[in-house]
Design an enzyme around this catalytic site. Structure first.
Site, PDB file in Angstrom:
ATOM      1  N   TYR A 127       0.621  -1.231  -0.052  1.00  0.00           N
ATOM      2  CA  TYR A 127       0.126  -0.222   0.002  1.00  0.00           C
ATOM      3  C   TYR A 127       0.828   1.314  -0.119  1.00  0.00           C
ATOM      4  CZ  TYR A 127      -4.195  -2.694   0.626  1.00  0.00           C
ATOM      5  OH  TYR A 127      -4.952  -3.869   0.280  1.00  0.00           O
ATOM      6  N   ARG A 174       2.032  -1.183  11.137  1.00  0.00           N
ATOM      7  CA  ARG A 174       2.298  -2.444  10.582  1.00  0.00           C
ATOM      8  C   ARG A 174       3.219  -2.161   9.322  1.00  0.00           C
ATOM      9  NH1 ARG A 174      -1.559  -6.964   7.571  1.00  0.00           N
ATOM     10  NH2 ARG A 174      -0.856  -8.714   8.815  1.00  0.00           N
ATOM     11  N   GLY A 263      -3.910 -14.448  11.606  1.00  0.00           N
ATOM     12  CA  GLY A 263      -4.804 -14.043  10.640  1.00  0.00           C
ATOM     13  C   GLY A 263      -5.888 -14.986  10.209  1.00  0.00           C
TER      14      GLY A 263
END
Length: 312
Positions: A127, A174, A263
């Protein structure tokens, strides 16, 4: 469990005492409704998983401009209920960058106003902030490109304003030093992330959340010294990617991490904490329901007691 473990011990994270050291990692589920807001199902979904010491919700974009860089990723994006090829974006103009930083600050303020205990900055998985940090995607020739300190600049500027807005004791971040997610790479990630973490540490953020290896893939995809990050960061270190009970127990015992983020196991095991305590079998997730849709594959996975009752 007969094996001694720190996994179920409480942990003080800033102003919050967590009941255990299991973290639910952010998981993209693509179930927002009109206006890109969470549906009522999200309340049930996260409520079912509330036994985790810390819940990190899936990411939310802070602005439309923050959804691309000047190189088209070899991947797909979720639009109108389906995945489509990612279009080629343009590079952010230098004068646009302060507005992007301000959007992260506003996003943090909105999260706190909505009742969240804190915010996690998404600096991972290809990202925007990760794109700026890595030389495989950052081809800029201005103050945000080239040298490590320039490529790290946007991530650190965002971390600073979010920490000021939310308080460093309520701000985590993160990162994913070597993951190839969204077609991203760096020619020499160790000095990049050593530099970044040194400066994140100076901001006194409450935790550093590290994807070790390839997100959702092999942990040993590329050589990297995660211990270097652990030593440089004085706040809590959250380790993520490919962890099970045995590995989590080993890493916590060796003081290589403070918290362990799980996760995909949380997707299909809403009571993951209890299952790990009992050594019970885990329900495998239905990959076809990971993204989009409704309750199926989202809130309909049974807890352990429900499974036992059904079997009797």
């Amino acid at each position: 469990m007969s094996t001694p473990t720190k996994l179920f011990e409480p942990f003080k994270l800033g102003p919050i005492t967590l009941p255990n050291r299991l973290v639910m990692a952010p998981l993209t589920r693509n179930r927002a409704v009109a206006g890109l807001v969470p549906s009522p199902l999200a309340i049930e979904y996260y409520g079912q998983r509330a036994s985790a010491g810390l819940l990190i919700t899936e990411a939310s974009q802070v602005s439309q401009q923050g959804q691309g860089s000047a190189i088209r990723a070899n991947g797909k994006t979720f639009v109108g209920g389906t995945f489509t090829e990612i279009s080629e974006p343009r590079a952010l103009a230098l004068e646009e960058i302060p507005g992007i930083v301000e959007s992260f600050k506003r996003g943090a303020a909105n999260a706190l106003e909505a009742g969240f205990d804190g915010v996690e900055i998404h600096g991972a998985n290809g990202y925007l902030l990760d794109q700026f940090a890595k030389d495989g995607t950052n081809k800029r020739t201005d103050a945000y490109g080239g040298a490590i300190e320039n490529r790290a600049k946007l991530m650190l500027e965002v971390a600073n304003v979010v920490a000021v807005e939310a308080g460093p004791e309520r701000t985590g971040i993160r990162i994913s030093p070597v993951t190839p997610s969204n077609d991203i790479s760096d020619s020499n990630p160790q000095p990049v992330f050593d530099y970044i973490v040194d400066h994140l540490n100076a901001l006194k953020l409450v935790y550093l959340h590290v994807v070790e290896g390839a997100t959702g893939g092999p942990r040993d995809i590329a050589p990297f010294d995660y211990g270097s990050l652990r030593k440089r960061f004085k706040g809590a270190y959250v380790a993520n990617n490919g962890y099970d009970f045995e590995l989590a127990t080993k890493v916590l015992a060796a003081n290589q991490a403070d918290l362990i983020a799980f996760g995909k196991p949380f997707i299909s095991n809403p009571d993951l904490v209890e299952r790990l305590k009992r050594g019970a079998a885990l329900t495998p997730p239905d990959k076809a329901t990971f993204y989009g849709g409704g309750a199926k594959g989202y809130t309909d996975y049974p807890a352990l007691g429900e499974v036992l009752d059904a079997a009797q």
